[in-house]
Design an enzyme around this catalytic site. Structure first.
Site, PDB file in Angstrom:
ATOM      1  CE  LYS A  56      -5.910   9.616   2.164  1.00  7.15           C
ATOM      2  NZ  LYS A  56      -6.245   8.236   2.143  1.00  7.15           N
TER       3      LYS A  56
ATOM      4  CB  SER B 109       9.086 -12.267  10.824  1.00  6.75           C
ATOM      5  OG  SER B 109       8.408 -10.689  10.538  1.00  6.75           O
TER       6      SER B 109
END
Length: 305
Positions: free
Chosen positions: A163, A111
């Protein structure tokens, strides 16, 4: 002080023998600001490793200008942003100093760590190293039913629709999943661009779909596919490149600290300043160290290490 000790130790030979400055990067790639003790030692971030890189490429003493810089990686990956920043810093220093860079995978360079591996002019791994995992992941959890059973009412107030994106205590909305997937896909594209830029037409024998699927390969398989340039150990390859009389200078800090550090006390111990740690700080630090150990082992276990 480190430069002085190196100078005293190598003053008779440093001007005659080629030097290879070695930087070892081990741990999870993540921001490290405000992190202390053993937790900090387990993280790879630009803040933490930049001084090592500068020392490796631009040592204070001219007698320690290296013939090459070798970077050893042992990491399951982590933050895409930190991977991009460190990769960019390595390439910038290599260009500025005109110093060749060789990168080496130890147990795993997957990764984000594979992104770092690409910073080398030449890339190597051991036969059994785990390399690749060219993908992006975001893991979370859902506790909607659990919070109901506990009789807890969740109260969240926001200004802005997203949010509370993917709040684990309420069902996931379809538009949230799509938004997150867009972010992951764009980050994945940046990763792909770095692979294409570094490996170019060296990659062969693997389809695009499989290459970008997030799967991993052994070091030997990665070499056959062109993800690395060969199977080699750091010391052996550098002797082959710069000569059998090469001297290795380690520019990164030790991977393991002392007892106080292992117990999570080093960040709070003030004995040298005439003060003692309060019991809350000590207990909290030890707890953080234990939790960090569990998290670190879980991350490494992802690749069977």
């Amino acid at each position: 002080m480190n430069n002085l000790l190196r100078y005293l130790f190598l003053r008779e030979t440093s001007t005659k023998l080629p030097l290879v400055n070695v930087v070892k990067l081990e741990g999870v790639i993540a921001p490290s600001r405000g992190v202390r003790g053993p937790q900090a030692r387990r993280l790879i971030s630009l803040d933490r490793v930049e001084p090592w890189l500068v020392q490796a490429f631009m040592p204070a003493l001219k007698t320690f200008r290296p013939a090459a810089v070798a970077i050893s990686l042992n990491s399951p990956g982590g933050s895409a942003t930190q991977s991009e920043l460190i990769y960019g810093r390595i390439r910038a220093l290599a260009k500025k100093t005109k110093t060749p860079v060789y990168t080496f995978a130890e147990d795993v360079a997957a990764s984000g760590a594979y992104w770092l591996l690409l910073a080398g002019d030449e890339v190597y791994a051991n036969k059994t190293s785990l390399v690749g995992s060219i993908g992006v992941i975001n893991a979370t959890f859902g506790a909607v039913e659990a919070i109901k059973r506990l009789g807890i009412e969740r109260r969240v107030y926001t200004a802005g629709k997203y949010k509370d994106l993917l709040d684990p205590f309420r069902p996931v909305r379809k538009d949230e999943e799509e938004q997150l997937q867009d972010v992951l896909a764009d980050t994945h594209d940046s990763f792909k661009e770095a692979v294409r830029e570094a490996r170019g037409n060296k990659i062969a024998g693997v389809s695009e779909a499989e290459l970008w699927s997030g799967r991993i390969w052994t070091g030997r398989q990665a070499t056959l596919l062109g993800l690395t340039d060969g199977v080699a150990r750091l010391e052996d390859k550098m002797r082959e490149k710069v000569g059998d009389n090469v001297r290795f200078v380690h520019c990164s800090e030790p991977l393991r600290g002392g007892l106080a550090d292992a117990l999570g006390l080093s960040g709070n111990w003030g004995g040298f300043m005439g003060r003692q740690p309060d019991i809350y700080s000590v207990t909290s630090s030890v707890s953080e160290a234990l939790l960090d150990e569990v998290q670190y082992r879980s991350m490494m276990a992802r690749y069977g290490l």
